[in-house]
Enzyme design. Structure first.
Site, short mmCIF file in Angstrom:
data_model
loop_
_atom_site.label_atom_id
_atom_site.label_comp_id
_atom_site.label_asym_id
_atom_site.label_seq_id
_atom_site.Cartn_x
_atom_site.Cartn_y
_atom_site.Cartn_z
N GLU A 115 0.84 -1.33 -0.11
CA GLU A 115 -0.15 0.41 -0.22
C GLU A 115 1.07 1.47 -0.11
O GLU A 115 0.17 2.28 -0.64
CB GLU A 115 -1.28 0.08 1.32
CG GLU A 115 -1.71 -0.94 1.04
CD GLU A 115 -3.20 -1.04 2.02
OE1 GLU A 115 -4.23 -0.54 2.19
OE2 GLU A 115 -3.00 -1.52 3.14
N GLU A 135 -3.72 -8.87 3.47
CA GLU A 135 -4.94 -9.06 4.87
C GLU A 135 -6.04 -10.12 5.14
O GLU A 135 -6.49 -10.37 5.52
CB GLU A 135 -5.55 -7.70 4.57
CG GLU A 135 -4.12 -6.81 4.88
CD GLU A 135 -3.69 -5.87 3.49
OE1 GLU A 135 -2.87 -4.95 3.58
OE2 GLU A 135 -3.32 -6.80 3.13
#
Length: 261
Positions: A115, A135
């Protein structure tokens, strides 16, 4: 715990910001993010810095992700909202920084590491690096801007596959997808990045700033609005000292010396 979670080194116009938590594979927690934000502000306000390189300490990880032990220790919605608000704010600050940013990805860049890469301008990968948004395997999803940035940078079907499976991405695949610019041998990573950073640093800081703003803001506009926006920016550039210096240098067959004015 590492005393200084963020290290700054400057060589001429190039500053290197190192996430320095090797004991956690440079995982991100709130204190580290706040220190990163403070460091970024310092580099943004320093006119001698023209390019900012982001990398991780050690040879195993760029940023392994969020600090899972920190997240798991939190209780109550307010504590999770604090983390989400801070990481979103810091990553947006990085993305909208007026100075060019380069990721020197020296190892694992999973979850929050990928990210962070998505918020940086240019991404150079070590051949030992791994990217991914795993995730979902923890019952989470990429909530630091990952779900929104990745779908704007690669095909939607591939973005969904990456997030739905949590699979890791080899560096060559990351380049083919458009997530990164280039893969280089691990022992050549910083030399390559520094050469690239030096090349960019000698361009006009004013043009780089306006170019970055035009690309970032224009991407969210329809073409009918983005084109007039570009026109207003080039008007500013054409009236700058840097534009006259660049044109004069070309006519006089000499290197240009840009001041960002």
């Amino acid at each position: 715990m590492t005393e200084n979670a963020i290290l700054i080194e400057q060589n001429g116009p190039v500053a290197t910001l190192t996430i320095n938590r090797p004991e956690t594979l440079n995982a991100l927690d709130v204190p580290t993010l706040l220190e990163m934000e403070k460091a970024l502000t310092k580099l943004e306000n320093d006119d001698s810095v023209r390019v900012i390189v982001f990398t991780g300490a050690g040879d195993r990880a760029f940023v392994a992700g969020g600090d899972i032990s920190d997240l798991n220790s939190r209780e109550g919605l307010a504590h999770y909202e604090e983390f989400a608000e801070i990481i979103h704010r810091v990553f947006r600050r990085i993305e909208s920084c007026d100075k060019p940013t380069i990721a020197a990805v020296n190892g694992w860049a999973l979850g929050g590491g990928t990210e962070l890469i998505l918020a940086l301008d240019i991404r150079i990968l070590s051949d030992k690096s791994k990217l991914g948004l795993p995730e979902i395997t923890l019952g989470l999803f990429p909530g630091a801007g990952g779900t929104q940035r990745i779908i704007r940078q690669i095909p939607l079907c591939r973005a969904k596959e990456i997030m739905f499976t949590g699979d890791r991405i080899d560096p060559e695949e990351a380049v083919s997808l458009g997530l990164a610019n280039k893969v280089v041998p691990a022992d050549q990573l910083m030399d390559h990045v520094k050469e690239l950073a030096e090349k960019i640093a000698h361009k006009s800081p004013l043009v780089l700033k306006l170019l970055k703003r035009g690309l970032l803001n224009g991407a969210d506009m329809p073409l009918s609005a983005a084109l007039p926006y570009e026109q207003s920016l080039i008007g500013l550039v054409l009236d700058s000292k840097d534009a006259h210096e660049g044109c004069s240098a070309f006519l006089e067959k000499r290197p240009a010396s840009f001041e960002g004015k």
